[in-house]
Motif scaffolding. Structure first.
Motif, PDB file in Angstrom:
ATOM      1  N   SER A 193     -34.472  40.267   5.737  1.00  0.00           N
ATOM      2  CA  SER A 193     -35.900  40.088   5.985  1.00  0.00           C
ATOM      3  C   SER A 193     -36.651  41.103   5.128  1.00  0.00           C
ATOM      4  CB  SER A 193     -36.227  40.269   7.468  1.00  0.00           C
ATOM      5  OG  SER A 193     -35.761  41.505   7.957  1.00  0.00           O
ATOM      6  N   VAL A 206     -37.580  35.601   5.175  1.00  0.00           N
ATOM      7  CA  VAL A 206     -36.123  35.784   5.225  1.00  0.00           C
ATOM      8  C   VAL A 206     -35.509  35.109   4.010  1.00  0.00           C
ATOM      9  CG1 VAL A 206     -34.008  35.425   6.551  1.00  0.00           C
ATOM     10  CG2 VAL A 206     -36.187  35.802   7.747  1.00  0.00           C
ATOM     11  N   GLY A 237     -38.566  42.057  12.592  1.00  0.00           N
ATOM     12  CA  GLY A 237     -37.754  41.745  11.415  1.00  0.00           C
ATOM     13  C   GLY A 237     -36.268  41.712  11.632  1.00  0.00           C
ATOM     14  N   PHE A 249     -34.492  35.650  14.816  1.00  0.00           N
ATOM     15  CA  PHE A 249     -35.391  36.425  13.958  1.00  0.00           C
ATOM     16  C   PHE A 249     -36.518  36.967  14.831  1.00  0.00           C
ATOM     17  CE2 PHE A 249     -38.768  36.032  10.381  1.00  0.00           C
ATOM     18  CZ  PHE A 249     -38.576  37.346   9.991  1.00  0.00           C
TER      19      PHE A 249
END
Length: 451
Positions: A193, A206, A237, A249
């Motif tokens: 990320s 990402v 992140g 995520f």
């Protein structure tokens, strides 16, 4: 006469107490979570302590700076050797014994005096992954190194640089690169990320690449497509393996945006999402997060564990038991509920999460510890008990929470304190039975032996 002597004695004692107090507040490596320290910080203004450090205590301050400078010189001279420069026994508050070894990383030093929200320090956050017999480290500037993990038993790691197209990729897409926020290996691929800026503002995407030890060719995997006008440290992140060929995520609340977005399902701010690795489509897992800095998935209980920064106080460990029959998105309350307060002393937050329809933190840390990444060790791995290892930045510590089988209760709390450190990342290696740590001040790799 007696009254005069008594008065002079009180003045002398007060002077000594003030002197000692100021000394503690400016000393090298003091424990910011110590109760005495916390009391002194409430009484003595930080500006006064800093002024005294730079005048009355200038000699010990210069000695500290010289010590750090010499450490940087040694790091520079050893190049990519990754030499060990610290090895000692360390004991937790509950008398658990560990061995810590510290090896140089060839990355730039964190500027601790610049402040934790300084833009330049976004490039000093580094991350690691254990991949089979290798350890891969990614610097905040997008530099990769790796080494054989068995080298931790030697005096140097013998690090190797792996080139990549990270900075080139940003330029080709009209982005300015502003650092990385995590690194994940899953099924032959690397995911990272990254914080980026273009004409629309700041965002976080990402990227993925096939893993090899010669060159890493990244391409876009997931684009956030939401922007802030200003740089913010509330990015989240973290990346983590998840069910059904997907990855988790975490995304922070991005404090420069209106907080209504965090509670709205229409925006990604303040969310944890699952991204399908094939379709690249995402589904909402939870919301109401401020700045989720730690993330793991525990498959036996279908449990997502995340840690996140509160405002001033209220750092949280949150548990999300995934119920496939529940169509609602789990809500952890930010910015409505928090056990912290604002930095200006105001307190707009509801304290009970559950009474206001949100999920209570499994554990909250007030005052804040600067909570970061976490790792879970089941009882067959460590002392025949289930433990969460919780790393921290501000508190320079790993907190050990002993957990019962169904994660309904904390049985014991312990702490390992590492003076002069900020712990950014943490990963357990089953084969060697050690925990790898990123100490970001020097920076260095820490290896904590659990034998």
């Amino acid at each position: 006469m007696k009254i005069r002597y008594l008065f002079l004695l009180l003045i002398s004692i007060s002077t000594i107490v003030i002197f000692i107090s100021l000394w503690i507040l400016v000393s090298d490596g003091y424990d910011k979570q110590n109760k005495l320290i916390l009391t002194l910080k409430k009484i003595i203004p930080r500006t006064l302590a800093v002024k005294m450090r730079d005048t009355l205590f200038i000699i010990p301050e210069l000695k500290t700076q010289n010590k750090l400078l010499q450490l940087q010189v040694n790091k520079y001279e050893q190049g990519l050797d990754g030499q060990v420069f610290n090895e000692k026994k360390i004991v937790s508050e509950k008398n658990k014994e560990f061995l810590i070894k510290e090896f140089f990383l060839p990355f730039k030093q964190l500027d601790t005096k610049a402040g934790w929200n300084k833009l330049s320090n976004t490039f000093r956050a580094h991350y690691l992954e254990v991949i089979n017999d290798k350890v891969l480290v990614l610097s905040g500037e997008g530099e990769f190194i790796c080494f054989d993990k068995k080298n931790i038993n030697n005096d140097k790691l013998n690090q190797k640089i792996i080139n990549s197209n990270i900075n080139k990729l940003a330029l080709e897409n009209n982005f300015k690169f502003f650092g990385v926020r995590d690194l994940l290996y899953d099924d032959g691929k690397l995911y990272i990320s990254m914080i980026l800026e273009n004409s629309k503002g700041f965002t976080m995407n990402v990227y993925q690449a096939d893993f090899n030890l010669e060159y890493l060719d990244f391409s876009v995997f997931f684009e956030k497509n939401e922007f802030t006008n200003e740089y913010t440290i509330q990015t989240g992140g973290r990346l983590e393996k998840y069910l059904n060929d997907s990855i988790l995520f975490s995304l922070g609340a991005a404090e420069s945006l209106k907080n209504e977005r965090v509670q709205s399902n229409e925006y990604l701010e303040g969310k944890i999402v699952a991204i399908d690795k094939l379709s690249k489509k995402y589904s909402l897992i939870s919301k109401g997060h401020r700045n989720p800095q730690g993330l793991i998935y525990y498959k036996p209980l279908n449990l997502i564990i995340n840690t996140e920064h509160g405002p001033k106080g209220g750092d949280e460990v949150n548990l999300n038991f995934i119920n496939k029959e529940d169509v609602n998105v789990s809500n952890f309350g930010w910015p409505i509920a928090s056990y912290g307060i604002e930095y200006d002393g105001s307190d707009p937050y509801k304290k009970s999460h559950s009474e206001n329809g949100f999920i209570e933190p499994f554990k909250n840390f007030t005052p804040s510890i600067g909570i970061s990444e976490i790792s879970f060790l089941p009882k067959e791995k460590f002392l025949d008990q289930n433990y969460l290892f919780i790393s921290s930045l501000r508190a320079a510590s790993i907190y050990l929470l002993q957990i019962n089988e169904d994660f309904s209760k904390i049985l014991e709390e312990d702490r390992i304190f590492f003076s002069d450190q900020r712990i950014r990342d943490i990963e357990y290696d089953d084969e060697l039975n050690v925990i790898f740590l990123i100490f970001e001040v020097t920076p260095s790799i820490g290896v904590l032996s659990l034998h």
